[in-house]
Design an enzyme around this catalytic site. Sequence first.
Site, PDB file in Angstrom:
ATOM      1  N   HIS A 108       0.878  -1.170   0.000  1.00  0.00           N
ATOM      2  CA  HIS A 108       0.000   0.000   0.000  1.00  0.00           C
ATOM      3  C   HIS A 108       0.914   1.219   0.000  1.00  0.00           C
ATOM      4  O   HIS A 108       1.966   1.200   0.641  1.00  0.00           O
ATOM      5  CB  HIS A 108      -0.903  -0.047   1.239  1.00  0.00           C
ATOM      6  CG  HIS A 108      -1.817   1.128   1.405  1.00  0.00           C
ATOM      7  ND1 HIS A 108      -2.495   1.700   0.349  1.00  0.00           N
ATOM      8  CD2 HIS A 108      -2.163   1.847   2.509  1.00  0.00           C
ATOM      9  CE1 HIS A 108      -3.232   2.715   0.803  1.00  0.00           C
ATOM     10  NE2 HIS A 108      -3.030   2.820   2.106  1.00  0.00           N
ATOM     11  N   GLU A 231     -29.254  -7.332   4.166  1.00  0.00           N
ATOM     12  CA  GLU A 231     -29.447  -7.598   2.729  1.00  0.00           C
ATOM     13  C   GLU A 231     -28.401  -6.947   1.835  1.00  0.00           C
ATOM     14  O   GLU A 231     -28.310  -7.267   0.648  1.00  0.00           O
ATOM     15  CB  GLU A 231     -30.849  -7.131   2.277  1.00  0.00           C
ATOM     16  CG  GLU A 231     -31.902  -8.189   2.480  1.00  0.00           C
ATOM     17  CD  GLU A 231     -33.176  -7.842   1.701  1.00  0.00           C
ATOM     18  OE1 GLU A 231     -33.069  -7.449   0.531  1.00  0.00           O
ATOM     19  OE2 GLU A 231     -34.256  -7.945   2.287  1.00  0.00           O
TER      20      GLU A 231
HETATM   21  P1  NAD Z   1      -2.038  -7.025   9.857  1.00  0.00           P
HETATM   22  O1  NAD Z   1      -2.548  -6.104  10.903  1.00  0.00           O
HETATM   23  O2  NAD Z   1      -2.856  -8.214   9.482  1.00  0.00           O
HETATM   24  O3  NAD Z   1      -0.610  -7.572  10.271  1.00  0.00           O
HETATM   25  C1  NAD Z   1       0.389  -6.725  10.784  1.00  0.00           C
HETATM   26  C2  NAD Z   1       1.581  -7.547  11.227  1.00  0.00           C
HETATM   27  O4  NAD Z   1       2.614  -6.638  11.645  1.00  0.00           O
HETATM   28  C3  NAD Z   1       1.347  -8.482  12.405  1.00  0.00           C
HETATM   29  O5  NAD Z   1       2.118  -9.652  12.212  1.00  0.00           O
HETATM   30  C4  NAD Z   1       1.900  -7.691  13.580  1.00  0.00           C
HETATM   31  O6  NAD Z   1       2.316  -8.534  14.633  1.00  0.00           O
HETATM   32  C5  NAD Z   1       3.094  -7.008  12.927  1.00  0.00           C
HETATM   33  N1  NAD Z   1       3.521  -5.785  13.599  1.00  0.00           N
HETATM   34  C6  NAD Z   1       2.738  -4.764  14.044  1.00  0.00           C
HETATM   35  N2  NAD Z   1       3.507  -3.803  14.603  1.00  0.00           N
HETATM   36  C7  NAD Z   1       4.794  -4.224  14.473  1.00  0.00           C
HETATM   37  C8  NAD Z   1       6.048  -3.669  14.857  1.00  0.00           C
HETATM   38  N3  NAD Z   1       6.104  -2.479  15.490  1.00  0.00           N
HETATM   39  N4  NAD Z   1       7.167  -4.364  14.554  1.00  0.00           N
HETATM   40  C9  NAD Z   1       7.093  -5.557  13.927  1.00  0.00           C
HETATM   41  N5  NAD Z   1       5.939  -6.144  13.551  1.00  0.00           N
HETATM   42  C10 NAD Z   1       4.808  -5.474  13.828  1.00  0.00           C
HETATM   43  O7  NAD Z   1      -1.714  -6.120   8.570  1.00  0.00           O
HETATM   44  P2  NAD Z   1      -2.174  -6.370   7.052  1.00  0.00           P
HETATM   45  O8  NAD Z   1      -3.625  -6.138   6.939  1.00  0.00           O
HETATM   46  O9  NAD Z   1      -1.568  -7.618   6.569  1.00  0.00           O
HETATM   47  O10 NAD Z   1      -1.471  -5.107   6.336  1.00  0.00           O
HETATM   48  C11 NAD Z   1      -0.107  -5.104   5.976  1.00  0.00           C
HETATM   49  C12 NAD Z   1       0.077  -4.185   4.775  1.00  0.00           C
HETATM   50  O11 NAD Z   1      -0.645  -4.730   3.673  1.00  0.00           O
HETATM   51  C13 NAD Z   1      -0.432  -2.769   4.956  1.00  0.00           C
HETATM   52  O12 NAD Z   1       0.414  -1.905   4.246  1.00  0.00           O
HETATM   53  C14 NAD Z   1      -1.799  -2.804   4.295  1.00  0.00           C
HETATM   54  O13 NAD Z   1      -2.226  -1.536   3.828  1.00  0.00           O
HETATM   55  C15 NAD Z   1      -1.501  -3.738   3.137  1.00  0.00           C
HETATM   56  N6  NAD Z   1      -2.655  -4.398   2.529  1.00  0.00           N
HETATM   57  C16 NAD Z   1      -3.513  -5.110   3.314  1.00  0.00           C
HETATM   58  C17 NAD Z   1      -4.557  -5.795   2.722  1.00  0.00           C
HETATM   59  C18 NAD Z   1      -5.505  -6.636   3.539  1.00  0.00           C
HETATM   60  O14 NAD Z   1      -6.496  -7.067   2.991  1.00  0.00           O
HETATM   61  N7  NAD Z   1      -5.266  -6.918   4.801  1.00  0.00           N
HETATM   62  C19 NAD Z   1      -4.743  -5.754   1.336  1.00  0.00           C
HETATM   63  C20 NAD Z   1      -3.809  -5.042   0.550  1.00  0.00           C
HETATM   64  C21 NAD Z   1      -2.774  -4.370   1.180  1.00  0.00           C
END
Ligand code: NAD
Length: 339
Positions: A108, A231
Site C-alpha cells: 500500500h 441484505e
Molecule cells: P495485519 O494487521 O494483518 O498484520 C500486521 C503484522 O505486523 C502483524 O504480524 C503484527 O504482529 C506485525 N507488527 C505490528 N507492529 C509491528 C512492529 N512495530 N514491529 C514488527 N511487527 C509489527 O496487517 P495487514 O492487513 O496484513 O497489512 C499489511 C500491509 O498490507 C499494509 O500496508 C496494508 O495496507 C496492506 N494491505 C492489506 C490488505 C488486507 O487485505 N489486509 C490488502 C492489501 C494491502
Amino acid sequence: MAKMYYEKDCNLDVLNGKTIAIIGYGSQGHAHALNLRDSGCNVIVGLRKGGKSWPVAEKDGFQVFTVAEAAEKADIIMMLINDEVQAEVYKKEIAPQMKAGKAIAFAHGFNIRYKQIVPPADCDVFMAAPKGPGHTVRSTYVAGKGVPCLIAVEQDASGKAYDIALAYIAGIGGARAGILETTMDEETETDLFGEQTVLCGGVVDLMRCGFEVLVEAGYKPENAYFECIHEMKLIIDLVNKGGIAAMNYSISDTAEFGEYVSGPRVLPAEQVKANMRAVLKDIQDGTFAGKWIAENKNGRTFFNSKRAQLAKHPMEIVGKQLREQMLWKNDSDLDTASN
Ligand code: NAD
Ligand code: MG
C-alpha cells in the site's frame, strides 16, 4: 485499456539467490511469505520479539528474526506491518540496513505517498499490492489461482526494479490473475477515496441512516436490520457477479422503479459529488493523512471513542442477536482491511 501483465511477462529466476524479508506476519504477511516460499523463493520473516505473530511464523517453518536482523540479511524487504507503525519501524530498524542495491517494497502506498518513509536514492522502491485480503491471497494460491495485483515502481536504482516487482508478484500468485500497472500516488489516493466515500464511510452511514429512520418511525429493529443492513451483501453479490444490470434483473420491477425514483432523492448526485470532491481534495493535499498521523501520535482518542460508540449502537446489538439466532452461520473470516 490499462496495461496488464500475466505469468508470461514475469521471470521468477530474477529472484534466484536473493533473500526476501517479509516484515510482519499478519493478513498479508503470512500469505506473501508462504506463497513465495512455495514458489521456490528464499524467504525470512522479520518481527517484534515477543509479538504474537512470532510463534505463528516459526510454526509455519520460517526463520524469524527481529526486523533489523531480517532487513540486514535481505535483498528485498517487504513491509507488511500496519501502515501507521511502518514509519517508526523503518526509521529505527530498517533505514540503517538500506545498503545500495537493496529493494524495499510495500503493499500500500500510504507511507511513500505522504513521505513518512523516504528510502535512499540508491535503492529500488516498488509496490506489489494484492487487490484482496491476505487470507484470499493464500487460499487462491493454494487452489492454483491468484488475486489480481497492482504493480508500481517508485524508484528504479538497479535498473531491474520492474523485473523484480513482476517476479515478486508472480511468486505470490498475482500473475495468474493479472497485474495492473499504477503508481503509488494513484493507488493510495484512490484507495483512501474508495474506502472513505463508498466502501466503508458512505456505506456504513447509509445503512445506519436507513436503520435509524425505520426504527424512529416505530418499525421493529430486527426488521430494519434485515432490510437496511443484512441484505446489503446479497445485493452486492449480484452486482459483483454481473454488474448493476444483473442486480436489477434479480430484484423485482417494483424495487428497480424505486431505485430510479428514490435513489437520487436520498443521494442528490450534485451535492454528494461536491462532498466527495472535498474528501478527495483532503486526500490529495495531505490533510487527511496529516490528521491520521496526528491521531496515532495522540493516542487515538477520537478513533477509540468512535469505535466504542459504534459498538453500543442498536444496529450492532440487534445485528449480533440476529446472527446468533440464524440457523446458518456466516463463514465470516474476519479480514477487516478494505484494501
Ligand atoms: P495485519 O494487521 O494483518 O498484520 C500486521 C503484522 O505486523 C502483524 O504480524 C503484527 O504482529 C506485525 N507488527 C505490528 N507492529 C509491528 C512492529 N512495530 N514491529 C514488527 N511487527 C509489527 O496487517 P495487514 O492487513 O496484513 O497489512 C499489511 C500491509 O498490507 C499494509 O500496508 C496494508 O495496507 C496492506 N494491505 C492489506 C490488505 C488486507 O487485505 N489486509 C490488502 C492489501 C494491502
Ligand atoms: Mg482499498
